[in-house]
Design a protein around this motif. Structure first.
Motif, short mmCIF file in Angstrom:
data_model
loop_
_atom_site.label_atom_id
_atom_site.label_comp_id
_atom_site.label_asym_id
_atom_site.label_seq_id
_atom_site.Cartn_x
_atom_site.Cartn_y
_atom_site.Cartn_z
N LEU A 108 0.82 -1.22 0.00
CA LEU A 108 0.00 0.00 0.00
C LEU A 108 0.85 1.26 0.00
O LEU A 108 0.54 2.23 -0.70
CB LEU A 108 -0.93 -0.01 1.21
CG LEU A 108 -2.00 -1.11 1.13
CD1 LEU A 108 -2.76 -1.21 2.43
CD2 LEU A 108 -2.94 -0.82 -0.04
N VAL A 109 1.95 1.23 0.75
CA VAL A 109 2.84 2.40 0.75
C VAL A 109 3.29 2.68 -0.68
O VAL A 109 3.27 3.83 -1.14
CB VAL A 109 4.06 2.17 1.66
CG1 VAL A 109 5.08 3.28 1.49
CG2 VAL A 109 3.62 2.07 3.12
N GLY A 110 3.67 1.64 -1.39
CA GLY A 110 4.11 1.81 -2.77
C GLY A 110 3.03 2.44 -3.64
O GLY A 110 3.30 3.34 -4.44
N GLN A 111 1.80 2.00 -3.44
CA GLN A 111 0.71 2.53 -4.27
C GLN A 111 0.36 3.97 -3.86
O GLN A 111 0.06 4.80 -4.71
CB GLN A 111 -0.51 1.61 -4.16
CG GLN A 111 -0.22 0.24 -4.79
CD GLN A 111 -1.43 -0.68 -4.73
OE1 GLN A 111 -2.36 -0.54 -5.51
NE2 GLN A 111 -1.41 -1.61 -3.79
N PHE A 112 0.43 4.25 -2.57
CA PHE A 112 0.22 5.65 -2.13
C PHE A 112 1.31 6.54 -2.73
O PHE A 112 1.05 7.67 -3.16
CB PHE A 112 0.22 5.77 -0.60
CG PHE A 112 -0.97 5.13 0.07
CD1 PHE A 112 -2.24 5.22 -0.49
CD2 PHE A 112 -0.83 4.46 1.28
CE1 PHE A 112 -3.35 4.64 0.13
CE2 PHE A 112 -1.93 3.87 1.91
CZ PHE A 112 -3.19 3.96 1.33
N ALA A 113 2.54 6.03 -2.74
CA ALA A 113 3.66 6.81 -3.28
C ALA A 113 3.41 7.13 -4.76
O ALA A 113 3.62 8.27 -5.20
CB ALA A 113 4.98 6.05 -3.11
N LYS A 114 2.96 6.13 -5.52
CA LYS A 114 2.67 6.39 -6.94
C LYS A 114 1.53 7.40 -7.08
O LYS A 114 1.60 8.31 -7.91
CB LYS A 114 2.31 5.09 -7.66
CG LYS A 114 3.48 4.14 -7.94
CD LYS A 114 4.72 4.81 -8.50
CE LYS A 114 4.53 5.46 -9.85
NZ LYS A 114 5.73 6.23 -10.25
N LEU A 115 0.49 7.24 -6.27
CA LEU A 115 -0.63 8.19 -6.35
C LEU A 115 -0.18 9.61 -6.00
O LEU A 115 -0.82 10.59 -6.39
CB LEU A 115 -1.76 7.75 -5.39
CG LEU A 115 -2.55 6.49 -5.80
CD1 LEU A 115 -3.48 6.05 -4.67
CD2 LEU A 115 -3.35 6.71 -7.09
N SER A 116 0.93 9.72 -5.25
CA SER A 116 1.44 11.04 -4.86
C SER A 116 2.49 11.56 -5.84
O SER A 116 3.15 12.57 -5.55
CB SER A 116 2.06 10.97 -3.47
OG SER A 116 1.13 10.49 -2.53
N GLY A 117 2.70 10.84 -6.94
CA GLY A 117 3.67 11.32 -7.92
C GLY A 117 5.12 11.09 -7.55
O GLY A 117 6.01 11.79 -8.01
N CYS A 118 5.38 10.08 -6.71
CA CYS A 118 6.75 9.76 -6.33
C CYS A 118 7.28 8.62 -7.20
O CYS A 118 6.53 7.89 -7.83
CB CYS A 118 6.81 9.32 -4.86
SG CYS A 118 6.33 10.60 -3.70
#
Lengths: 282, 282
Positions: A108-118
């Protein structure tokens, strides 16, 4: 009905607990009524007597699998969400590294990171898990730490200019290598250190001086401190699940009797995704 | 005219710098005029050519010893002030531990802690320094770490209920012992790790998992990030010096030629208080 298996709950000599999804069979508490679906810290048992209902949440949305409340919509999901957004303060374009990245929190951290443009890279312990990270969870890249003779070199391959944010789930040698690769003013959310829990003497971390020289903030946290914001979390994540913008994988085992083997499996990295046990199908 | 000697400036193969107090002999910069007294990063030399004047401050108050601008009113003082107040977020009644506590930064952190209503204990490397901490700087207690066979036991003696704030100047074994004694939600300001700078391989710190289990925040910082608040710092600290509410000790050596020996002395703990070299008496 469902029980998630978590290493932190396995303290020696204590009754084993875990986050469970359950139906209320009887209640004298005004907030909980017979028939309510709830999630929170239950025992490894078919029926639980709940004496501290503060950290129990009533399940309002049943159009997602109920087992999700042991994971993406429960403690691990909230841990990933608050750990990443509140502890790491991510900014668009930053670089993020997640260890134990195929676990319930890491994925989930990875997916949140992508959703945040990281830009986000994860490590895991098998080819199967690495494939999942890249192909299912949308990590920019991923590697199998067991096949890397030098973790420092591995990290340099993926982070040529260094790491802004490290979501720490393992500790030990990985933390040591990460510290060498952190950028100035990097942030480390210390969520867990599974590599250290079963050691007689925890491994020494040699590069702690990087915290001083690179002005790193490293912070341990518990999701309990953020549960008052659970409604905000649900409001953000639930629509993303329904729209298919967040993917979630569980490793579901049948029967309470399989819980001990499932727990032991966590330490050898056998599970893929959140380890859940079905206690009852109702 | 004055030069402070600091370990961090002693990078191998680089020209040696240090915070100095100087008089402008010539300037094309509109903010600095011939005859101005200034402090900032100068070289180990009698005359310095300043190419980056951003971090230079004009000295306005000359009713205190000018050498104070290499210490209590300069970089070390601002480091103690911002490190303690901004990084550690102290609250009245909290417990504070300071290592290398008789140094330029440590002695001030202890005094700020007392002014904030905290309980503060310091460690140092000689009986003389321990006496200073207790009798001159007003620490609640102090101990000589060289005489403690087990630092964990030593800390438990002074902090029965644990440490809220650790102002870290040394690293290594002391950090390891401190981690075991930190309270839940403790804060560690990672200011320096002098015990590690001259080691081929830095010592391993084994108790890093405490950061996770006790939700500790450990943060490296540099005073450069806080210099925009220097006027506020001066406004707070200058009156306290004049009223005698803050005490400050310097170890003053004569002549630039004594600087190398003074630097080497830092690593063996020879100095008491901020090591300053008088380059010229005017």
């Amino acid at each position: 009905m469902y029980l998630m298996i978590n290493v932190e709950e396995s303290s020696y000599g204590m009754p084993i607990t875990g986050n469970g999804v359950a139906k209320v069979v009887d209640s004298t508490h005004p907030n909980f009524n017979k028939g309510d679906l709830i999630w929170g810290m239950t025992g490894w048992e078919e029926y639980s007597l709940i004496k501290s209902p503060e950290y129990f949440f009533k399940i309002q949305h049943t159009d997602v699998p109920l087992s999700y409340y042991t994971g993406i919509l429960g403690m691990p999901g909230a841990t990933a969400y608050f750990g990443f957004y509140e502890v790491c303060s991510p900014k668009k374009g930053e670089t993020v590294f997640v260890s134990a990245a195929s676990g319930a929190v890491g994925q989930l951290v990875g997916q949140f990171a992508k959703l945040s443009g990281c830009y986000v890279v994860g490590s895991a312990g098998s080819k199967e898990k690495v494939d999942l990270l890249k192909n299912k969870f949308g990590f920019d890249d991923a590697f199998n730490y067991k096949e890397e003779p030098d973790l420092n070199i591995a990290l340099k391959r993926y982070f040529r200019d260094g790491i802004d944010i490290y979501f720490e789930n393992v500790g030990g040698k990985m933390l040591d290598a990460v510290l060498l690769n952190m950028k100035l003013r990097g942030r480390i959310a210390a969520c867990g250190m599974i590599s250290q829990y079963n050691l007689e003497q925890p491994e020494g971390v040699h590069n702690i001086f990087c915290i001083t020289t690179k002005q790193i903030r490293m912070e341990g946290f518990t999701v309990l401190d953020y549960y008052h914001n659970y409604p905000k979390f649900l409001e953000t994540v639930l629509p993303k699940i329904k729209e298919g913008k967040i993917t979630y994988i569980e490793d579901i085992t049948e029967g309470l009797e399989s819980a001990p083997a499932a727990l032991i499996g966590l330490f050898s990295g056998r599970n893929v995704g959140k380890q859940v046990v079905v206690v009852a199908h109702e």
